[in-house]
Write an enzyme that holds these catalytic residues in place. Structure first.
Site, PDB file in Angstrom:
ATOM      1  N   ARG A 127      -9.739   2.757  19.002  1.00  0.00           N
ATOM      2  CA  ARG A 127     -11.331   3.052  18.608  1.00  0.00           C
ATOM      3  C   ARG A 127     -12.468   2.373  18.769  1.00  0.00           C
ATOM      4  O   ARG A 127     -13.774   2.129  18.983  1.00  0.00           O
ATOM      5  CB  ARG A 127     -10.925   3.014  17.811  1.00  0.00           C
ATOM      6  CG  ARG A 127     -10.725   4.598  16.357  1.00  0.00           C
ATOM      7  CD  ARG A 127     -10.457   4.337  14.620  1.00  0.00           C
ATOM      8  NE  ARG A 127      -9.470   5.130  14.408  1.00  0.00           N
ATOM      9  CZ  ARG A 127      -9.679   6.548  13.376  1.00  0.00           C
ATOM     10  NH1 ARG A 127     -10.989   6.450  13.693  1.00  0.00           N
ATOM     11  NH2 ARG A 127      -9.046   6.598  13.387  1.00  0.00           N
ATOM     12  N   HIS A 167      16.796   5.050   6.755  1.00  0.00           N
ATOM     13  CA  HIS A 167      17.852   4.367   7.286  1.00  0.00           C
ATOM     14  C   HIS A 167      19.220   4.492   6.613  1.00  0.00           C
ATOM     15  O   HIS A 167      19.889   4.977   7.268  1.00  0.00           O
ATOM     16  CB  HIS A 167      16.829   3.484   7.458  1.00  0.00           C
ATOM     17  CG  HIS A 167      15.349   2.526   8.045  1.00  0.00           C
ATOM     18  ND1 HIS A 167      14.945   3.289   9.132  1.00  0.00           N
ATOM     19  CD2 HIS A 167      15.120   1.791   7.601  1.00  0.00           C
ATOM     20  CE1 HIS A 167      13.965   3.442   8.939  1.00  0.00           C
ATOM     21  NE2 HIS A 167      13.681   2.334   8.644  1.00  0.00           N
TER      22      HIS A 167
HETATM   23  C1  BG6 Z   1      10.977  -0.116   8.495  1.00  0.00           C
HETATM   24  C2  BG6 Z   1      10.179  -0.574   7.357  1.00  0.00           C
HETATM   25  O1  BG6 Z   1      11.366   1.411   8.047  1.00  0.00           O
HETATM   26  O2  BG6 Z   1      12.038  -0.942   8.594  1.00  0.00           O
HETATM   27  C3  BG6 Z   1      10.006  -1.809   6.853  1.00  0.00           C
HETATM   28  O3  BG6 Z   1       9.512   0.321   7.041  1.00  0.00           O
HETATM   29  C4  BG6 Z   1      11.654  -3.186   6.980  1.00  0.00           C
HETATM   30  O4  BG6 Z   1       9.845  -2.151   5.264  1.00  0.00           O
HETATM   31  C5  BG6 Z   1      12.221  -2.457   8.440  1.00  0.00           C
HETATM   32  O5  BG6 Z   1      11.457  -4.090   7.047  1.00  0.00           O
HETATM   33  C6  BG6 Z   1      13.702  -3.242   8.730  1.00  0.00           C
HETATM   34  O6  BG6 Z   1      14.196  -2.907  10.367  1.00  0.00           O
HETATM   35  P1  BG6 Z   1      14.569  -2.963  10.803  1.00  0.00           P
HETATM   36  O7  BG6 Z   1      15.228  -2.981  12.073  1.00  0.00           O
HETATM   37  O8  BG6 Z   1      14.135  -4.690  10.602  1.00  0.00           O
HETATM   38  O9  BG6 Z   1      16.165  -3.362  10.034  1.00  0.00           O
END
Ligand code: BG6
Length: 453
Positions: free
Chosen positions: A45, A228
């Site tokens: 934007r 996750h």
């Molecule tokens: C993200 C979350 O999906 O994953 C974050 O929104 C988190 O809060 C992150 O810090 C962690 O990812 P990784 O790959 O660093 O373990």
């Protein structure tokens, strides 16, 4: 790769694009795996943004710059989508081919909602070889996730949609499938007869890092468990598709998620000291730590506790799956750890006789680390992008999985909402065991350490 590809990034100046996506593309440029005809169109934007500014610190920025343009527009204005359509057609014209178009919405889903609608109304979603890449969270509960799925499907067909859960694309997470599938020693004992419990941990040292507004809406449960950690549980417990058919893995993950239910008594949540000041909400009851135990109705896993624990501002950054085997006699249990990050690897704790005149037993590790055997691991976002280009859905979350995981998360929220004073405050730098045990030093998951008897 020969498919001419245009990557349209909406939210190109945002944190995700700068921290993850563009660096991943820089790495792929260096590795020579980008499509031969490849162009990035960064939607913004802001008229004042420049390519050198956006690409600052990105490796192989020169290569990206040659193949990238910024397109300033309003995301609410239908006329601007028409301008964009004409611009994209000029790229097709120059290549003499209808390129595949990847629309990467590197923005929160609430912002994505009207854009998806515009892509549908303008007909851009219907252009052949068009794909939509969406970032989590996909909704805030099961109901809103259903609404989001319906909304997206008004404009895009199921196979056009790629829901990113970057954990699924991590090398070490993909390795869960290979570890199980190609090591019959483990897969044959991968059941309740041999396994006593499974603990999945994702601890982080960082706090909410300026994402206070997002986190106040989300909390640890929606941020990490819904996506996750439930995906890790699904990959660990699912029935492996026969004959190594990876494309059937999303259905296998989804089927497994459908068997999980939470034990309401097991739920623990906490908040790190200082969080309320950081998010400027002195009354915030949002959890930055959560731990809960699930059980599966799958006969293979009946009565095996599966504990998921995650938290911010903890003592160390660590993501791991710990499989505890049933004891033989009086011995301590064997323990298998799939270490997803950092120090990626696999470790099995077993027992050995300590050399000497007495019959002493030691618990010793049998260990593999990626660093000792392989070169640096590609970042998850490299897989995300490449698999979307190739049209491989394996490493993306299907709508069925998303809805199943919200069902579980909704049950957790229903269990804690009537009793909201169950939030434990913990100091920054605490260990998960600390938080769980109210500051006692008990380690619930001991590492592979020496024991004697
Ligand atoms: C993200 C979350 O999906 O994953 C974050 O929104 C988190 O809060 C992150 O810090 C962690 O990812 P990784 O790959 O660093 O373990």
């Amino acid at each position: 790769m020969d498919t001419p590809t245009v990557l349209v990034i909406i939210g190109v100046t945002g944190d995700l694009s700068k921290r993850k996506l563009l660096p991943a593309i820089g790495e792929m440029a260096g590795a020579g795996v980008l499509p031969k005809r490849f162009r990035i169109v960064g939607i913004t934007r802001q008229q004042t943004v420049t390519l050198p500014g956006i690409l600052e610190g990105v490796r192989n920025a020169g290569h990206i710059r040659e193949n990238m343009a910024l397109f300033p527009m309003s995301l609410e204005d239908a006329a601007d989508y028409e301008r964009l359509r004409s611009y994209l057609l000029t790229i097709d014209g120059a290549w003499g081919a209808g390129a595949q178009r990847l629309w990467y919405l590197a923005i929160p889903p609430t912002t994505a909602w009207p854009i998806i609608e515009h892509l549908g109304l303008s007909g851009l979603s219907q252009v052949p070889h068009t794909k939509l890449l969406l970032e989590k969270p996909f909704g805030v509960d099961r109901k809103s996730a259903e609404e989001l799925v319906t909304h997206v499907e008004r404009s895009f067909a199921t196979e056009q949609v790629y829901r990113i859960d970057h954990y699924l694309a991590k090398e070490t997470v993909q390795n869960i499938v290979v570890f199980r599938q190609d090591n019959s020693l483990f897969e044959r004992t991968w059941n309740r007869d041999a396994i006593e419990r499974i603990d999945i941990l994702a601890s982080e040292t960082i706090g909410v890092e300026g994402r206070g507004a997002f986190y106040e809406q989300t909390g640890a449960l929606r941020d990490l468990i819904q996506s996750h950690l439930l995906q890790l549980a699904a990959l660990t417990l699912m029935t492996l598709p026969k004959d190594g058919e990876w494309q059937r893995i999303p259905a296998a993950r989804s089927a497994l998620l459908g068997t999980l239910h939470v034990d309401p008594e097991s739920i623990r949540r906490g908040q790190y000291a200082g969080y309320r000041t950081e998010v400027n909400n002195p009354a915030s009851m949002v959890e930055t730590f959560v731990s809960l135990t699930l059980f599966s109705t799958d006969a293979r896993w009946r009565d095996v506790p599966i504990t998921l624990t995650t938290g911010k501002a903890l003592s160390e950054k660590k993501t791991e799956i710990v499989v505890t085997y049933r004891r033989a006699g009086a011995a301590q249990p064997n323990r298998l750890t799939l270490r997803l990050q950092p120090n990626e690897g696999v470790e099995l704790c077993f027992f050995a006789k300590r050399p000497g005149y007495d019959r002493m037993i030691e618990r010793v590790p049998l260990a593999f680390t990626y660093a000792d055997h392989f070169a640096a691991l590609p970042d998850a976002y490299e897989h995300v992008f490449l698999d979307a280009v190739r049209g491989d859905h394996t490493l993306f979350a299907s709508s069925a999985e998303v809805l199943e995981s919200w069902r579980i998360v909704d049950a957790v929220r229903n269990a804690w909402e009537p009793d909201s004073d169950t939030l434990v405050l913990y100091p920054k730098g605490a260990t998960p065991a600390h938080v769980l045990a109210g500051n006692s030093e008990n380690e619930t998951i001991p590492a592979c350490i020496t024991r004697t008897r």
